[in-house]
Design a protein around this motif. Structure first.
Motif, short mmCIF file in Angstrom:
data_model
loop_
_atom_site.label_atom_id
_atom_site.label_comp_id
_atom_site.label_asym_id
_atom_site.label_seq_id
_atom_site.Cartn_x
_atom_site.Cartn_y
_atom_site.Cartn_z
N PRO A 53 0.70 -1.29 0.17
CA PRO A 53 0.18 -0.12 -0.03
C PRO A 53 1.06 1.38 -0.06
O PRO A 53 0.25 2.11 -0.80
CB PRO A 53 -0.86 -0.23 1.20
N SER A 54 2.09 1.26 0.73
CA SER A 54 3.04 2.47 0.62
C SER A 54 3.28 2.89 -0.80
O SER A 54 3.51 3.87 -1.22
CB SER A 54 4.28 1.90 1.50
N MET A 55 3.54 1.62 -1.51
CA MET A 55 4.06 2.03 -2.94
C MET A 55 2.95 2.35 -3.81
O MET A 55 3.06 3.17 -4.85
CB MET A 55 4.49 0.55 -3.75
N MET A 56 1.66 2.01 -3.45
CA MET A 56 0.45 2.42 -4.04
C MET A 56 0.29 4.09 -4.01
O MET A 56 0.07 4.61 -4.83
CB MET A 56 -0.59 1.63 -3.64
N GLY A 57 0.53 4.33 -2.71
CA GLY A 57 0.54 5.74 -2.26
C GLY A 57 1.56 6.68 -3.14
O GLY A 57 1.43 7.84 -3.69
N MET A 58 2.69 6.08 -3.29
CA MET A 58 3.68 6.60 -3.98
C MET A 58 3.35 6.95 -5.32
O MET A 58 3.65 7.94 -6.06
CB MET A 58 5.23 5.95 -3.78
N THR A 59 2.76 5.73 -6.11
CA THR A 59 2.36 5.58 -7.33
C THR A 59 1.51 6.81 -7.68
O THR A 59 1.44 7.81 -8.50
CB THR A 59 1.82 4.17 -7.70
N LEU A 60 0.53 7.07 -6.65
CA LEU A 60 -0.57 8.14 -6.80
C LEU A 60 0.10 9.36 -6.80
O LEU A 60 -0.05 10.34 -7.60
CB LEU A 60 -1.64 7.90 -5.84
N ALA A 61 0.97 9.71 -5.90
CA ALA A 61 1.65 10.85 -5.62
C ALA A 61 2.51 11.39 -6.76
O ALA A 61 2.57 12.22 -7.42
CB ALA A 61 2.21 11.13 -4.46
N PHE A 62 3.32 10.22 -7.29
CA PHE A 62 4.27 10.26 -8.23
C PHE A 62 3.68 10.75 -9.69
O PHE A 62 4.01 11.52 -10.42
CB PHE A 62 5.04 9.01 -8.45
N MET A 110 -2.12 1.90 -9.96
CA MET A 110 -2.65 1.53 -8.54
C MET A 110 -3.26 0.25 -8.48
O MET A 110 -2.96 -0.81 -7.77
CB MET A 110 -3.36 2.41 -7.75
N ALA A 111 -4.40 0.06 -9.14
CA ALA A 111 -5.14 -1.19 -9.31
C ALA A 111 -4.34 -2.41 -9.82
O ALA A 111 -4.53 -3.40 -9.40
CB ALA A 111 -6.21 -1.01 -10.29
N LEU A 112 -3.54 -2.18 -10.89
CA LEU A 112 -2.64 -3.30 -11.30
C LEU A 112 -1.43 -3.82 -10.16
O LEU A 112 -1.40 -4.95 -9.83
CB LEU A 112 -1.69 -2.80 -12.46
N ALA A 113 -0.88 -2.89 -9.39
CA ALA A 113 -0.21 -3.28 -8.31
C ALA A 113 -1.04 -3.96 -7.29
O ALA A 113 -0.29 -4.80 -6.79
CB ALA A 113 0.59 -1.90 -7.80
N LEU A 114 -2.26 -3.54 -7.07
CA LEU A 114 -2.78 -4.09 -5.90
C LEU A 114 -3.30 -5.37 -6.44
O LEU A 114 -3.36 -6.44 -5.72
CB LEU A 114 -3.98 -3.40 -5.67
N ALA A 115 -3.70 -5.65 -7.58
CA ALA A 115 -4.28 -6.92 -8.11
C ALA A 115 -3.08 -8.03 -8.12
O ALA A 115 -3.28 -9.13 -7.75
CB ALA A 115 -4.72 -6.73 -9.56
N ALA A 116 -1.93 -7.49 -8.57
CA ALA A 116 -0.81 -8.37 -8.59
C ALA A 116 -0.29 -8.89 -6.90
O ALA A 116 0.06 -9.88 -6.54
CB ALA A 116 0.41 -8.00 -9.28
N GLY A 117 -0.30 -7.75 -6.23
CA GLY A 117 0.21 -7.83 -4.80
C GLY A 117 -0.58 -8.49 -3.94
O GLY A 117 -0.11 -9.40 -3.05
#
Length: 272
Positions: A53-62, A110-117
């Motif tokens: 979830p931390s990386m998902m937040g980073m993806t959104l901000a980045f 974000m959805a791709l990262a969550l689905a895989a993670g």
């Protein structure tokens, strides 16, 4: 809005863009795989679960910050912005289109990262609908906190090449924002600096939504701090929304055929 959907459709039907999205997802997933069995002391989860979830937040901000800035700087230089300025309501259509396109890109990433993670890392997104409702306010607020600031950056930089120079401070911000390890493990002065930026609060909000309740032990003060998350992200959103319109209007007023020709001449001089 039609412009935004058209740009979004073009993004996801262009091979180069699709490769970029796939590569970014792989870059997010690889460290999760490497650390999915590494326990996070006292939190009852793995370090990989903490990072997702931390990386998902980073993806959104980045995406909100850097993609918006890159697009504005590039399209100012190639004349897209000047053409938008020349038609009725062109700037409004241009900006709304960019908001839709960048937001859609961020959400899909974000959805791709969550689905895989979720399938690769244990302990993520197992709390049910109650906790996941946090996403309903954290994600939109995170976009509001990052998109206007990205627009300001893109309006102020001299050229798209200058965006690359911003990568070093941005990555430094990521390192001290608790993305790869809990912020509580850093010295107090770095904790203070990290909490100034929206990246940390986006990561915290998403961790509160996607991780088990016991994972809060890894956070500062053993709390998800929802009120503070809303306050800081809201503060960045208000600051950006107050600053961005005036900066964008100033940039639009300065756009002209002569200014674009001058930038083209300087670019040819660099190539020469």
């Amino acid at each position: 809005m039609r412009r935004g959907w058209t740009e979004l459709r073009q993004t996801f039907t262009t091979g180069q863009d699709l490769f970029g999205h796939a590569l970014w997802t792989v870059l997010l997933i690889v460290p999760l795989l490497l650390l999915r069995d590494e326990p996070l002391k006292g939190a009852g989860i793995s370090l990989g679960a903490f990072m997702l979830p931390s990386m998902m937040g980073m993806t959104l901000a980045f995406t909100g910050l850097m993609t918006t800035a890159q697009l504005l700087a590039t399209e100012r230089e190639d004349g897209t912005l000047l053409r938008a300025k020349a038609v009725p309501h062109g700037m409004v259509g241009y900006l709304v289109g960019k908001i839709i396109m960048v937001s859609g890109t961020a959400l899909v990433s974000m959805a791709l990262a969550l689905a895989a993670g979720v399938f690769l890392v244990d302990g993520v997104a197992r709390e049910g609908g109650g906790a996941l409702l946090t996403l309903v306010w954290v994600v939109p607020l995170g976009l509001l906190a990052s998109l206007p600031i990205g627009a300001v950056i893109g309006s102020l930089v001299a050229s798209p090449r200058a965006i690359g120079l911003l990568m070093l401070p941005v990555m430094g911000m990521v390192v001290i924002s608790g993305i790869y390890f809990p912020l509580s493990k850093l010295p107090e002065w770095l904790q203070t600096v990290g909490q100034v930026f929206p990246v940390y609060w986006l990561g915290l909000g998403l961790r509160s939504a996607l991780l088990p309740a016991g994972a809060v032990a890894a956070e500062i003060g053993d709390s998800w701090r929802h009120l503070e998350t809303a306050a800081v992200l809201g503060g960045w959103a208000v600051a950006g929304l107050l600053l961005a319109p005036s900066v964008l209007r100033r940039m639009a007023r300065r756009e002209s055929g002569a200014a674009m020709e001058e930038r083209r001449w300087k670019a040819m001089q660099r190539v020469g």
